[in-house]
Design a protein around this motif. Structure first.
Motif, PDB file in Angstrom:
ATOM      1  N   ASP A   1     -34.391  27.616  95.802  1.00 27.81           N
ATOM      2  CA  ASP A   1     -35.242  26.655  95.091  1.00 27.81           C
ATOM      3  C   ASP A   1     -35.238  26.932  93.594  1.00 27.81           C
ATOM      4  OD1 ASP A   1     -35.884  25.465  97.477  1.00 27.81           O
ATOM      5  OD2 ASP A   1     -37.814  26.480  97.691  1.00 27.81           O
ATOM      6  N   GLU A   2     -35.190  28.208  93.233  1.00 31.98           N
ATOM      7  CA  GLU A   2     -35.165  28.587  91.821  1.00 31.98           C
ATOM      8  C   GLU A   2     -33.887  28.098  91.144  1.00 31.98           C
ATOM      9  OE1 GLU A   2     -34.509  32.784  90.602  1.00 31.98           O
ATOM     10  OE2 GLU A   2     -36.502  32.607  89.685  1.00 31.98           O
ATOM     11  N   THR A   3     -32.768  28.226  91.830  1.00 33.67           N
ATOM     12  CA  THR A   3     -31.503  27.760  91.270  1.00 33.67           C
ATOM     13  C   THR A   3     -31.491  26.243  91.123  1.00 33.67           C
ATOM     14  OG1 THR A   3     -30.261  29.645  92.167  1.00 33.67           O
ATOM     15  CG2 THR A   3     -29.002  27.673  91.613  1.00 33.67           C
ATOM     16  N   ILE A   4     -31.987  25.541  92.127  1.00 35.67           N
ATOM     17  CA  ILE A   4     -32.054  24.086  92.042  1.00 35.67           C
ATOM     18  C   ILE A   4     -32.910  23.662  90.857  1.00 35.67           C
ATOM     19  CG2 ILE A   4     -32.930  22.000  93.190  1.00 35.67           C
ATOM     20  CD1 ILE A   4     -32.104  23.262  95.851  1.00 35.67           C
ATOM     21  N   GLU A   5     -34.013  24.335  90.657  1.00 34.83           N
ATOM     22  CA  GLU A   5     -34.875  24.013  89.523  1.00 34.83           C
ATOM     23  C   GLU A   5     -34.142  24.227  88.198  1.00 34.83           C
ATOM     24  OE1 GLU A   5     -38.249  26.627  88.187  1.00 34.83           O
ATOM     25  OE2 GLU A   5     -39.421  24.955  89.001  1.00 34.83           O
ATOM     26  N   MET A   6     -33.422  25.340  88.111  1.00 36.83           N
ATOM     27  CA  MET A   6     -32.676  25.631  86.882  1.00 36.83           C
ATOM     28  C   MET A   6     -31.591  24.588  86.638  1.00 36.83           C
ATOM     29  SD  MET A   6     -30.652  29.130  85.858  1.00 36.83           S
ATOM     30  CE  MET A   6     -29.551  28.982  87.264  1.00 36.83           C
ATOM     31  N   LYS A   7     -30.890  24.187  87.690  1.00 38.91           N
ATOM     32  CA  LYS A   7     -29.837  23.193  87.548  1.00 38.91           C
ATOM     33  C   LYS A   7     -30.419  21.821  87.195  1.00 38.91           C
ATOM     34  CE  LYS A   7     -26.365  25.932  88.578  1.00 38.91           C
ATOM     35  NZ  LYS A   7     -25.224  26.195  87.667  1.00 38.91           N
ATOM     36  N   ARG A   8     -31.590  21.505  87.722  1.00 36.78           N
ATOM     37  CA  ARG A   8     -32.269  20.266  87.320  1.00 36.78           C
ATOM     38  C   ARG A   8     -32.560  20.275  85.826  1.00 36.78           C
ATOM     39  NH1 ARG A   8     -37.646  20.136  90.196  1.00 36.78           N
ATOM     40  NH2 ARG A   8     -37.982  18.305  88.868  1.00 36.78           N
ATOM     41  N   TYR A   9     -32.989  21.406  85.336  1.00 41.75           N
ATOM     42  CA  TYR A   9     -33.293  21.543  83.912  1.00 41.75           C
ATOM     43  C   TYR A   9     -32.032  21.329  83.070  1.00 41.75           C
ATOM     44  CZ  TYR A   9     -34.670  23.756  79.511  1.00 41.75           C
ATOM     45  OH  TYR A   9     -34.909  24.011  78.187  1.00 41.75           O
ATOM     46  N   PHE A  10     -30.924  21.945  83.473  1.00 44.64           N
ATOM     47  CA  PHE A  10     -29.670  21.791  82.731  1.00 44.64           C
ATOM     48  C   PHE A  10     -29.195  20.344  82.750  1.00 44.64           C
ATOM     49  CE2 PHE A  10     -28.446  26.470  83.697  1.00 44.64           C
ATOM     50  CZ  PHE A  10     -29.232  26.898  82.635  1.00 44.64           C
ATOM     51  N   LEU A  11     -29.306  19.699  83.916  1.00 48.44           N
ATOM     52  CA  LEU A  11     -28.906  18.293  84.019  1.00 48.44           C
ATOM     53  C   LEU A  11     -29.785  17.413  83.143  1.00 48.44           C
ATOM     54  CD1 LEU A  11     -27.975  17.491  87.738  1.00 48.44           C
ATOM     55  CD2 LEU A  11     -26.691  16.815  85.711  1.00 48.44           C
ATOM     56  N   THR A  12     -31.076  17.691  83.163  1.00 45.72           N
ATOM     57  CA  THR A  12     -32.008  16.928  82.328  1.00 45.72           C
ATOM     58  C   THR A  12     -31.661  17.088  80.854  1.00 45.72           C
ATOM     59  OG1 THR A  12     -33.789  17.187  83.954  1.00 45.72           O
ATOM     60  CG2 THR A  12     -34.442  16.625  81.701  1.00 45.72           C
ATOM     61  N   ASP A  13     -31.378  18.305  80.452  1.00 49.33           N
ATOM     62  CA  ASP A  13     -31.039  18.573  79.055  1.00 49.33           C
ATOM     63  C   ASP A  13     -29.800  17.786  78.632  1.00 49.33           C
ATOM     64  OD1 ASP A  13     -31.456  20.102  76.583  1.00 49.33           O
ATOM     65  OD2 ASP A  13     -29.602  21.110  77.124  1.00 49.33           O
ATOM     66  N   ALA A  14     -28.746  17.812  79.473  1.00 45.97           N
ATOM     67  CA  ALA A  14     -27.523  17.073  79.155  1.00 45.97           C
ATOM     68  C   ALA A  14     -27.770  15.572  79.164  1.00 45.97           C
ATOM     69  CB  ALA A  14     -26.420  17.430  80.148  1.00 45.97           C
ATOM     70  N   LEU A  15     -28.593  15.116  80.104  1.00 41.68           N
ATOM     71  CA  LEU A  15     -28.899  13.690  80.186  1.00 41.68           C
ATOM     72  C   LEU A  15     -29.660  13.224  78.951  1.00 41.68           C
ATOM     73  CD1 LEU A  15     -28.597  11.225  82.026  1.00 41.68           C
ATOM     74  CD2 LEU A  15     -30.803  11.830  83.057  1.00 41.68           C
TER      75      LEU A  15
ATOM     76  N   THR B   1     -33.503  12.451  91.891  1.00 44.70           N
ATOM     77  CA  THR B   1     -34.755  11.953  92.479  1.00 44.70           C
ATOM     78  C   THR B   1     -35.186  12.691  93.739  1.00 44.70           C
ATOM     79  OG1 THR B   1     -34.529   9.750  91.498  1.00 44.70           O
ATOM     80  CG2 THR B   1     -35.877   9.921  93.488  1.00 44.70           C
ATOM     81  N   PRO B   2     -34.308  12.928  94.710  1.00 41.01           N
ATOM     82  CA  PRO B   2     -34.763  13.633  95.929  1.00 41.01           C
ATOM     83  C   PRO B   2     -35.263  15.057  95.675  1.00 41.01           C
ATOM     84  CG  PRO B   2     -32.646  12.562  96.295  1.00 41.01           C
ATOM     85  CD  PRO B   2     -32.895  12.527  94.819  1.00 41.01           C
ATOM     86  N   PHE B   3     -34.979  15.593  94.495  1.00 47.67           N
ATOM     87  CA  PHE B   3     -35.356  16.968  94.169  1.00 47.67           C
ATOM     88  C   PHE B   3     -36.467  17.029  93.123  1.00 47.67           C
ATOM     89  CE2 PHE B   3     -31.039  16.839  95.695  1.00 47.67           C
ATOM     90  CZ  PHE B   3     -31.009  17.859  96.639  1.00 47.67           C
ATOM     91  N   GLY B   4     -37.070  15.874  92.868  1.00 46.53           N
ATOM     92  CA  GLY B   4     -38.186  15.847  91.932  1.00 46.53           C
ATOM     93  C   GLY B   4     -37.865  15.212  90.595  1.00 46.53           C
ATOM     94  N   GLY B   5     -36.635  14.713  90.434  1.00 44.39           N
ATOM     95  CA  GLY B   5     -36.273  14.031  89.202  1.00 44.39           C
ATOM     96  C   GLY B   5     -35.979  14.981  88.051  1.00 44.39           C
ATOM     97  N   ARG B   6     -36.031  14.436  86.849  1.00 44.64           N
ATOM     98  CA  ARG B   6     -35.765  15.250  85.660  1.00 44.64           C
ATOM     99  C   ARG B   6     -36.802  16.365  85.516  1.00 44.64           C
ATOM    100  NH1 ARG B   6     -34.704  10.603  80.983  1.00 44.64           N
ATOM    101  NH2 ARG B   6     -33.613   9.110  82.351  1.00 44.64           N
ATOM    102  N   LEU B   7     -36.386  17.445  84.897  1.00 39.71           N
ATOM    103  CA  LEU B   7     -37.286  18.581  84.717  1.00 39.71           C
ATOM    104  C   LEU B   7     -37.172  19.111  83.300  1.00 39.71           C
ATOM    105  CD1 LEU B   7     -39.222  20.754  85.806  1.00 39.71           C
ATOM    106  CD2 LEU B   7     -37.204  22.065  86.481  1.00 39.71           C
ATOM    107  N   PHE B   8     -38.299  19.149  82.603  1.00 38.03           N
ATOM    108  CA  PHE B   8     -38.345  19.795  81.292  1.00 38.03           C
ATOM    109  C   PHE B   8     -39.641  20.585  81.164  1.00 38.03           C
ATOM    110  CE2 PHE B   8     -39.337  20.093  76.773  1.00 38.03           C
ATOM    111  CZ  PHE B   8     -38.197  20.745  76.326  1.00 38.03           C
ATOM    112  N   ALA B   9     -40.755  19.908  80.976  1.00 41.71           N
ATOM    113  CA  ALA B   9     -42.043  20.595  80.818  1.00 41.71           C
ATOM    114  C   ALA B   9     -42.355  21.401  82.072  1.00 41.71           C
ATOM    115  CB  ALA B   9     -43.153  19.577  80.560  1.00 41.71           C
ATOM    116  N   GLY B  10     -42.718  22.636  81.869  1.00 39.20           N
ATOM    117  CA  GLY B  10     -43.046  23.517  82.976  1.00 39.20           C
ATOM    118  C   GLY B  10     -41.923  24.438  83.386  1.00 39.20           C
TER     119      GLY B  10
END
Length: 240
Positions: free
Chosen positions: A127-141, A222-231
């Motif tokens: 779960d920690e890795t998925i969260e980190m990868k969501r953050y990286f994807l959000t940043d690039a997006l 989206t299935p993983f909570g969408g974009r991630l930045f704050a928090g």
């Protein structure tokens, strides 16, 4: 460069002249899969119990560029493990698909090891890795959304394509790859998702329109909570 002879003959000639005392040898790569192009080389794996350690070396012989992957009878397992840890099973796949050039009754056992690793798939992301990868994807997006220059956009889109491919594959416990192999892995796993990504990329490259690619990445997240930045936080000490 001299004219090429048939790949299998060229590979056998290479082994007989360069490594006549090896215990086993395999020919792998695009020529084995029937995907050879004008620039394809011969991927040859040898197993030689006199080698102190593994190494890689390039040759040109019989008109062919040759990539040699040399191992002793145990060192290949380290590379199997490393490939599995990064979810890019280059050596296990080469061994599995490889055509035998020489064997002293050891190849089938090595192939069995490789097949077992491929069949098991990579370890699931935490779960920690998925969260980190969501953050990286959000940043690039967000970089793409805010991009105002074509030159920077070309690099952002390339990075985003790799990140979203990796995310789709690894969250589904699929092997990945690098460069063309990343796309091939996605196409093998989900041909429709691969086509949609290519369409979104082509739309950007031809028109500078980013909506399709943004939508594609958002739908992936989206299935993983969408974009991630704050928090998002890593490495922060809880000590006061």
């Amino acid at each position: 460069m001299p004219s090429k002879i048939e790949p299998f003959e060229a590979a056998q000639r290479f082994i007989s002249t360069q490594f006549p005392r090896c215990q086993a040898a395999l020919l792998a790569g695009s020529v084995v899969r029937g995907e050879a192009t004008a620039t394809s080389d011969l991927d040859i794996i040898i197993f030689d119990d006199t080698l102190v350690s593994s190494y890689r070396e390039a040759f040109i012989e019989s008109g062919w560029p040759i990539e040699l992957f040399a191992h002793n009878l145990t060192s290949y397992r380290t590379f199997f493990e490393q490939d599995c840890q990064r979810a890019i099973p280059s050596l296990p796949r080469m061994v599995t698909e490889g055509i035998v050039l020489k064997d002293t009754d050891i190849v089938e056992d090595i192939k069995r090891e490789a097949r077992a690793l491929l069949d098991s798939g990579p370890e699931a992301w935490s779960d920690e890795t998925i969260e980190m990868k969501r953050y990286f994807l959000t940043d690039a997006l967000e970089d793409l959304i805010g991009c105002t220059t074509r030159t920077e956009g070309l690099f952002i889109v390339g990075a985003l394509a790799t990140l979203v491919c990796e995310f789709i594959l690894r969250t589904n416990r699929q092997w990945t790859g690098s460069a063309k192999w990343m796309y091939r892995a996605l196409e093998r796993y989900d041909a429709q998702a691969a086509r949609e990504l290519v369409t979104a990329l082509e739309t950007y490259y031809q028109t500078n329109e980013t909506d399709a690619l943004i939508r594609y990445v958002d739908e992936t997240l989206t299935p993983f909570g969408g974009r991630l930045f704050a928090g998002f936080s890593r490495g922060k000490s809880n000590e006061t």
